[in-house]
Design an enzyme around this catalytic site. Structure first.
Site, PDB file in Angstrom:
ATOM      1  N   ALA A 113      -1.309  -4.565   6.587  1.00 44.15           N
ATOM      2  CA  ALA A 113      -2.254  -4.917   5.376  1.00 44.15           C
ATOM      3  C   ALA A 113      -1.854  -4.081   4.267  1.00 44.15           C
ATOM      4  CB  ALA A 113      -3.404  -3.852   6.303  1.00 44.15           C
ATOM      5  N   LYS A 114      -2.493  -3.908   3.112  1.00 45.91           N
ATOM      6  CA  LYS A 114      -2.050  -3.359   2.123  1.00 45.91           C
ATOM      7  C   LYS A 114      -3.599  -3.236   1.001  1.00 45.91           C
ATOM      8  CE  LYS A 114       1.950  -2.145   0.278  1.00 45.91           C
ATOM      9  NZ  LYS A 114       2.933  -1.909   1.070  1.00 45.91           N
ATOM     10  N   GLY A 115      -3.444  -2.217   0.378  1.00 39.75           N
ATOM     11  CA  GLY A 115      -4.650  -2.279  -0.476  1.00 39.75           C
ATOM     12  C   GLY A 115      -4.365  -1.153  -1.621  1.00 39.75           C
TER      13      GLY A 115
END
Ligand code: GLU
Length: 429
Positions: A113-115
């Site tokens: 994931a990334k954000g």
């Protein structure tokens, strides 16, 4: 609505195109199962949140944050949060996908994931950044969690920001579960449940990879010249550990300035200057400031891109003199840049291997919190080194087996693991 600063338009990085191109190439090479290929070509969940924060001047500003969860076949989603004005859905998507490959390659029980937030943190006070971080965490709500999705530091985020996230997340839960939620983020300060050594884990891992490369190529790191792009956490710690091997830092570039010194730049002095100067390198006395474009052509043996994506491109790859590009950043080399480097015979340690020390450190922090233990830095660095060495050799072997470069070798190791998992487990229902 009041806006504090006018954001300049920034060049779109196009990292999504790069990661999908790499994935398609690797899937073809290894003949990835078509069903698994379809699953991995999409992200599972994409979250965009808009949330208001009152600034120090009393006015309200609305910020936009993202969290993209690509795949969780191997375990909870895992990956950093970056605060930068290049953060958008496409960037978060690309970076989330790279995290899935990275955790799979490292043999961790995590997905990708990334954000982050579309923001230039330099425009905000510490109190504002605290309120922005806490409100972002609240907006994400139960879309993150210690067994669901575990953020960590990335570009322009740090242990302090992770501590605010952990505190906000735990404070919105029942007090009886406060410590069961500590591992909702990794990269926390040691006093707030963090892991000794997580601060240096990425740079330590970059250098562990460079050492394996040097051994394989019978290259002597003593006296080797290296350059670093980006002088944040990864750039600084990479320089710190490479100096211990006897290598010489001859140039450093970051968003604020570019410096060169053929006799060697002292990373400790540069770090002290940067800390005292609000993370701005300008005015450093230990090297000569040069034009940013001159950075790429500086004579060196090893180049470490440790900043943003798509930095090595057709515009500069031809000037690079290094024998090795060690990708401390995520996605620093675009498709054309890579083709030029390969033609010149430059070795590349790909990002998903090269900078995996960070997420490996995060895994041990998560385990330490889960088990309510406290580990010593010496033990932690040995465990990170061990995982990096294992991955490095798996990548070299896969590259040999398929007669491909190390990036494709790394993809093949990662995709094989994901494919095996889907084959064993099947698909619900
Ligand atoms: N942001 C780092 C990366 O890109 C670390 C991620 C993590 O520890 O979860 O790998």
């Amino acid at each position: 609505m009041a806006t504090k600063t006018k954001e300049k338009p920034v060049r779109k990085e196009g990292m999504y195109e790069v990661v999908m191109n790499q994935f398609a190439h690797a899937a073809d090479l290894m003949k990835l199962d078509p069903g698994v290929r379809k699953i991995l070509a999409k992200t599972n969940t994409e979250i965009e949140v808009n949330f208001p924060v009152r600034l120090d001047n009393g006015k309200i500003e609305v910020f936009t944050g993202y969290r993209v969860q690509h795949n969780n076949a191997l375990g909870p989603y895992k990956g950093g949060l970056r605060y930068h004005d290049t953060v958008d859905l496409d960037a978060a998507r690309a970076l989330a996908i790279w995290m899935t490959w990275k955790t799979a390659l490292a043999g961790l029980p995590f997905g990708g994931a990334k954000g982050g937030i579309h923001i230039n943190p330099k425009n905000y006070s510490k109190h504002e950044l605290e309120r922005i971080t806490r409100r972002f965490t609240y907006a994400l709500g139960d879309n993150i969690g210690p067994d669901l999705d575990i953020p960590a530091p990335d570009v322009n985020t740090n242990p302090q920001i992770m501590a605010w996230i952990a505190d906000t997340f735990s404070s919105t839960k029942s007090p009886t579960t406060r410590f069961a939620n500590l591992h909702v983020v990794t990269g926390k300060p040691v006093g707030a449940g963090g892991l000794a050594g997580r601060d240096r884990a990425t740079g330590f891992g970059v250098v562990a990879n460079i050492k394996s490369w040097a051994k394989l190529k019978k290259f002597n790191l003593k006296g080797a010249r290296f350059t670093v792009q980006g002088f944040g956490n990864v750039g600084y710690w990479t320089a710190h550990f490479l100096l211990k091997e006897g290598a010489i830092l001859v140039a450093v570039q970051d968003a604020s300035a570019t410096f060169r010194n053929d006799k060697g730049i002292d990373p400790e002095a540069l770090q002290a200057h940067s800390d005292a100067n609000g993370r701005n390198l300008k005015g450093f006395k230990g090297a000569k400031e040069i034009k940013p474009d001159e950075f790429w052509g500086i004579k060196c043996d090893i180049l470490v891109p440790a900043a943003l994506g798509n930095q090595i491109t057709a515009a500069n790859a031809g000037q690079i003199t290094a024998r090795l590009v060690a990708e401390g950043a995520n996605g620093p080399t675009d498709i054309e840049g890579e083709a030029i480097l390969k033609k010149k015979g430059v070795d590349i340690i790909p990002d998903i291997l090269c900078n995996s020390g960070g997420v490996i450190g995060s895994y041990y922090e998560w385990l330490q919190n889960k088990r309510a233990e406290i580990w010593k830095i010496e033990e932690v660095l040995v465990m990170i080194q061990d995982k990096i060495d294992t991955s490095f050799h798996k990548v070299v072997d896969a590259a040999k087996e398929f007669k491909v470069d190390w990036r494709m070798g790394a993809y093949i190791v990662a995709l094989r693991r994901l494919e095996d998992t889907y084959m064993d487990r099947g698909i619900f229902p």
